[in-house]
Design a protein around this motif. Structure first.
Motif, PDB file in Angstrom:
ATOM      1  N   ALA A 136      24.950  58.048  94.549  1.00  0.00           N
ATOM      2  CA  ALA A 136      25.355  57.500  94.190  1.00  0.00           C
ATOM      3  C   ALA A 136      24.857  56.867  92.641  1.00  0.00           C
ATOM      4  O   ALA A 136      25.085  55.971  91.499  1.00  0.00           O
ATOM      5  CB  ALA A 136      26.445  56.291  93.937  1.00  0.00           C
ATOM      6  N   LEU A 137      23.365  56.538  92.759  1.00  0.00           N
ATOM      7  CA  LEU A 137      22.590  56.041  91.742  1.00  0.00           C
ATOM      8  C   LEU A 137      21.800  57.171  90.796  1.00  0.00           C
ATOM      9  O   LEU A 137      21.656  56.369  89.788  1.00  0.00           O
ATOM     10  CB  LEU A 137      21.919  55.373  91.816  1.00  0.00           C
ATOM     11  N   VAL A 138      21.990  58.302  91.479  1.00  0.00           N
ATOM     12  CA  VAL A 138      21.046  59.634  90.632  1.00  0.00           C
ATOM     13  C   VAL A 138      22.159  60.233  90.188  1.00  0.00           C
ATOM     14  O   VAL A 138      23.340  60.242  90.670  1.00  0.00           O
ATOM     15  CB  VAL A 138      20.271  60.035  91.615  1.00  0.00           C
ATOM     16  N   HIS A 139      21.442  60.712  88.886  1.00  0.00           N
ATOM     17  CA  HIS A 139      22.612  61.734  87.882  1.00  0.00           C
ATOM     18  C   HIS A 139      21.881  62.703  87.146  1.00  0.00           C
ATOM     19  O   HIS A 139      20.290  62.535  87.280  1.00  0.00           O
ATOM     20  CB  HIS A 139      23.257  60.690  86.905  1.00  0.00           C
ATOM     21  N   GLY A 140      22.095  63.927  86.772  1.00  0.00           N
ATOM     22  CA  GLY A 140      21.842  64.810  86.246  1.00  0.00           C
ATOM     23  C   GLY A 140      21.066  64.865  84.963  1.00  0.00           C
ATOM     24  O   GLY A 140      20.076  65.588  84.484  1.00  0.00           O
ATOM     25  N   SER A 141      22.335  63.798  84.021  1.00  0.00           N
ATOM     26  CA  SER A 141      22.290  63.774  82.667  1.00  0.00           C
ATOM     27  C   SER A 141      22.191  62.877  82.277  1.00  0.00           C
ATOM     28  O   SER A 141      23.056  61.921  82.385  1.00  0.00           O
ATOM     29  CB  SER A 141      22.635  64.599  82.321  1.00  0.00           C
ATOM     30  N   PHE A 142      22.289  61.677  81.026  1.00  0.00           N
ATOM     31  CA  PHE A 142      22.492  61.024  80.267  1.00  0.00           C
ATOM     32  C   PHE A 142      23.612  60.904  80.381  1.00  0.00           C
ATOM     33  O   PHE A 142      24.738  59.548  80.656  1.00  0.00           O
ATOM     34  CB  PHE A 142      21.713  60.184  79.196  1.00  0.00           C
ATOM     35  N   LEU A 143      24.052  62.125  80.046  1.00  0.00           N
ATOM     36  CA  LEU A 143      25.925  62.070  79.601  1.00  0.00           C
ATOM     37  C   LEU A 143      26.833  61.849  80.506  1.00  0.00           C
ATOM     38  O   LEU A 143      27.212  61.494  81.251  1.00  0.00           O
ATOM     39  CB  LEU A 143      25.881  63.223  79.243  1.00  0.00           C
ATOM     40  N   HIS A 144      25.640  62.406  82.000  1.00  0.00           N
ATOM     41  CA  HIS A 144      26.519  62.145  83.239  1.00  0.00           C
ATOM     42  C   HIS A 144      26.832  60.998  84.139  1.00  0.00           C
ATOM     43  O   HIS A 144      27.474  60.839  84.456  1.00  0.00           O
ATOM     44  CB  HIS A 144      25.328  63.166  84.286  1.00  0.00           C
ATOM     45  N   MET A 145      25.070  60.140  83.625  1.00  0.00           N
ATOM     46  CA  MET A 145      25.701  58.595  84.175  1.00  0.00           C
ATOM     47  C   MET A 145      26.614  57.762  83.581  1.00  0.00           C
ATOM     48  O   MET A 145      27.280  57.221  83.513  1.00  0.00           O
ATOM     49  CB  MET A 145      24.284  58.297  83.885  1.00  0.00           C
ATOM     50  N   ALA A 146      26.122  58.192  81.842  1.00  0.00           N
ATOM     51  CA  ALA A 146      27.008  57.787  80.600  1.00  0.00           C
ATOM     52  C   ALA A 146      28.911  57.447  81.276  1.00  0.00           C
ATOM     53  O   ALA A 146      29.348  56.681  81.023  1.00  0.00           O
ATOM     54  CB  ALA A 146      26.770  57.920  79.001  1.00  0.00           C
ATOM     55  N   LEU A 147      29.167  59.061  81.083  1.00  0.00           N
ATOM     56  CA  LEU A 147      30.629  59.077  81.694  1.00  0.00           C
ATOM     57  C   LEU A 147      31.033  58.559  83.058  1.00  0.00           C
ATOM     58  O   LEU A 147      31.747  58.317  83.524  1.00  0.00           O
ATOM     59  CB  LEU A 147      30.483  60.871  81.225  1.00  0.00           C
ATOM     60  N   ASN A 148      30.817  58.492  83.835  1.00  0.00           N
ATOM     61  CA  ASN A 148      30.638  58.237  85.316  1.00  0.00           C
ATOM     62  C   ASN A 148      30.613  56.607  84.722  1.00  0.00           C
ATOM     63  O   ASN A 148      31.380  56.173  85.828  1.00  0.00           O
ATOM     64  CB  ASN A 148      29.637  58.169  86.197  1.00  0.00           C
ATOM     65  N   MET A 149      30.113  55.961  84.723  1.00  0.00           N
ATOM     66  CA  MET A 149      29.884  54.247  84.819  1.00  0.00           C
ATOM     67  C   MET A 149      30.380  53.938  83.340  1.00  0.00           C
ATOM     68  O   MET A 149      31.383  52.627  83.435  1.00  0.00           O
ATOM     69  CB  MET A 149      28.105  53.666  83.882  1.00  0.00           C
ATOM     70  N   LEU A 150      31.267  54.483  82.404  1.00  0.00           N
ATOM     71  CA  LEU A 150      31.696  54.343  81.464  1.00  0.00           C
ATOM     72  C   LEU A 150      33.491  54.371  82.193  1.00  0.00           C
ATOM     73  O   LEU A 150      34.164  53.387  81.779  1.00  0.00           O
ATOM     74  CB  LEU A 150      32.169  55.502  79.906  1.00  0.00           C
ATOM     75  N   ALA A 151      33.447  55.265  83.023  1.00  0.00           N
ATOM     76  CA  ALA A 151      34.852  55.277  84.742  1.00  0.00           C
ATOM     77  C   ALA A 151      35.169  54.641  85.048  1.00  0.00           C
ATOM     78  O   ALA A 151      35.872  53.491  84.766  1.00  0.00           O
ATOM     79  CB  ALA A 151      35.006  56.748  84.933  1.00  0.00           C
ATOM     80  N   LEU A 152      33.997  53.765  85.424  1.00  0.00           N
ATOM     81  CA  LEU A 152      33.897  52.746  86.378  1.00  0.00           C
ATOM     82  C   LEU A 152      34.130  51.398  85.653  1.00  0.00           C
ATOM     83  O   LEU A 152      34.463  50.745  86.073  1.00  0.00           O
ATOM     84  CB  LEU A 152      31.845  52.229  87.044  1.00  0.00           C
ATOM     85  N   TRP A 153      33.626  51.576  84.416  1.00  0.00           N
ATOM     86  CA  TRP A 153      33.997  50.368  83.235  1.00  0.00           C
ATOM     87  C   TRP A 153      35.650  50.674  82.851  1.00  0.00           C
ATOM     88  O   TRP A 153      36.198  48.798  83.497  1.00  0.00           O
ATOM     89  CB  TRP A 153      33.508  50.368  82.654  1.00  0.00           C
ATOM     90  N   PHE A 154      35.324  51.225  83.196  1.00  0.00           N
ATOM     91  CA  PHE A 154      37.487  50.828  82.511  1.00  0.00           C
ATOM     92  C   PHE A 154      38.462  51.025  84.223  1.00  0.00           C
ATOM     93  O   PHE A 154      39.578  50.263  83.918  1.00  0.00           O
ATOM     94  CB  PHE A 154      37.918  52.104  82.071  1.00  0.00           C
ATOM     95  N   ILE A 155      38.087  50.838  85.096  1.00  0.00           N
ATOM     96  CA  ILE A 155      38.632  50.634  85.969  1.00  0.00           C
ATOM     97  C   ILE A 155      38.069  49.893  87.010  1.00  0.00           C
ATOM     98  O   ILE A 155      39.437  48.855  87.755  1.00  0.00           O
ATOM     99  CB  ILE A 155      38.543  52.235  87.765  1.00  0.00           C
ATOM    100  N   GLY A 156      36.902  49.478  86.765  1.00  0.00           N
ATOM    101  CA  GLY A 156      36.210  47.906  87.854  1.00  0.00           C
ATOM    102  C   GLY A 156      36.697  47.130  86.618  1.00  0.00           C
ATOM    103  O   GLY A 156      37.043  45.797  88.214  1.00  0.00           O
ATOM    104  N   ARG A 157      37.404  47.056  85.934  1.00  0.00           N
ATOM    105  CA  ARG A 157      37.699  45.184  85.462  1.00  0.00           C
ATOM    106  C   ARG A 157      38.856  45.547  85.147  1.00  0.00           C
ATOM    107  O   ARG A 157      39.378  44.063  86.074  1.00  0.00           O
ATOM    108  CB  ARG A 157      37.526  45.607  83.944  1.00  0.00           C
TER     109      ARG A 157
END
Length: 308
Positions: A136-157
């Motif tokens: 869960a810590l490594v991603h294939g690209s910046f877009l891959h990481m950014a999209l996952n973290m954006l989803a995490l922010w929207f759900i997590g908050r």
């Protein structure tokens, strides 16, 4: 989440002192729902302001003296309801990505943290079980990481204040574990990276908890369906030209297996959280979470036996 009339009429879903604030945390004494502003951490669970006042009123002079003594020392800040665990996960994941950009380090880091079922097969001779979670810590690209973290922010908050930091982190980690186990079962030998399993676990838990609280979960269900179906839609489009759906699905590079494993795991954990809210059920909740972990790890025996 939009809410139904049933949800709005149920006062148990909102802080008893702030009726406009939704919460999933109960006072360990009176069992009323309290928001982050109204709860005070106790030895076990949290206490609402009224119960805290009653507790202080019954204190002996010695206890009051001890409390005044400790009050003069620096104390930890009570949770403000901000999604600090969500922000922490995003920060750690972002840091790992930045470190991975260092020449000569990125490939080594990815090799150490990415998941492949080969590393959980005893007969392979190279057991590295940490990969079940570190994927869960490594991603294939910046877009891959950014999209996952954006989803995490929207759900997590929204979800973290309902569950609390510890339960939210447990949900996230179990989701990552469930995603890795599903990959081991359904896509053995395939390398995977990313937090998709953990993200889908948050989706699954939010769906179950929202339904339990009486919220309108149609939007959540639609988002889950779109995200889960997207790889298959892309594969179908590509298969029009190639004529091979299976190879097109593999070429997309999106692990639907991790999505499925995380979603199912998150839904199960969501049921556990929803059904064990009371303080007296804390032990049962812990036991059930341990049982889920044991079952997930036990499922790894299936590919191990299959490769004998």
């Amino acid at each position: 989440m939009s809410t139904t009339e049933e949800f709005r009429r149920n006062s148990d879903n909102f802080c008893y002192r702030h009726p406009d604030r939704q919460s999933f945390v109960l006072c360990q004494r009176c069992m009323r729902t309290v928001c982050s502003e109204c709860r005070t951490p106790a030895a076990v669970g949290v206490i609402c302001p009224e119960c805290m006042a009653q507790q202080r009123a019954t204190q002996t002079p010695a206890q009051k003296k001890a409390e005044r003594r400790w009050a003069s020392r620096p104390m930890s800040v009570v949770s403000s309801g901000r999604p600090t665990m969500t922000l922490g996960i995003i920060a750690v994941t972002g840091l790992v990505y930045i470190v991975g950009l260092i020449p000569g380090v990125g490939s080594v880091l990815s090799d150490l943290l990415a998941f492949n079922s080969f590393f959980v097969l005893p007969q392979a001779g190279i057991l590295q079980p940490w990969r079940l979670l570190t994927v869960a810590l490594v991603h294939g690209s910046f877009l891959h990481m950014a999209l996952n973290m954006l989803a995490l922010w929207f759900i997590g908050r929204s979800l973290e204040p309902l569950l609390g930091r510890a339960r939210f982190l447990i949900l996230y980690l179990l989701g990552a574990l469930g995603g890795s186990v599903a990959v081991a079962l359904l896509a053995p030998g395939v390398w995977t990276v990313g937090a998709s399993g953990a993200i889908f676990a948050l989706f699954g838990a939010l769906l179950v908890i929202g339904r339990h609280l009486g919220a309108d979960i149609r939007v959540i269900a639609i988002l889950i369906a779109i995200n889960f179906a997207w790889p298959f839609v892309l594969a179908g489009i590509n298969a029009i030209g190639s004529g091979n759906f299976a190879s097109s699905l593999a070429a997309i590079g999106i692990s639907w297996q991790a999505h499925l494993g995380g979603l199912v795991t998150g839904a199960v954990v969501g049921v556990i959280y929803s059904r064990t809210r009371a303080q007296r059920q804390r032990g049962l909740q812990t036991g059930l979470l341990v049982a889920v972990t044991v079952v997930l790890i036990a499922l790894l025996a299936i590919p191990a036996v299959a490769y004998l």
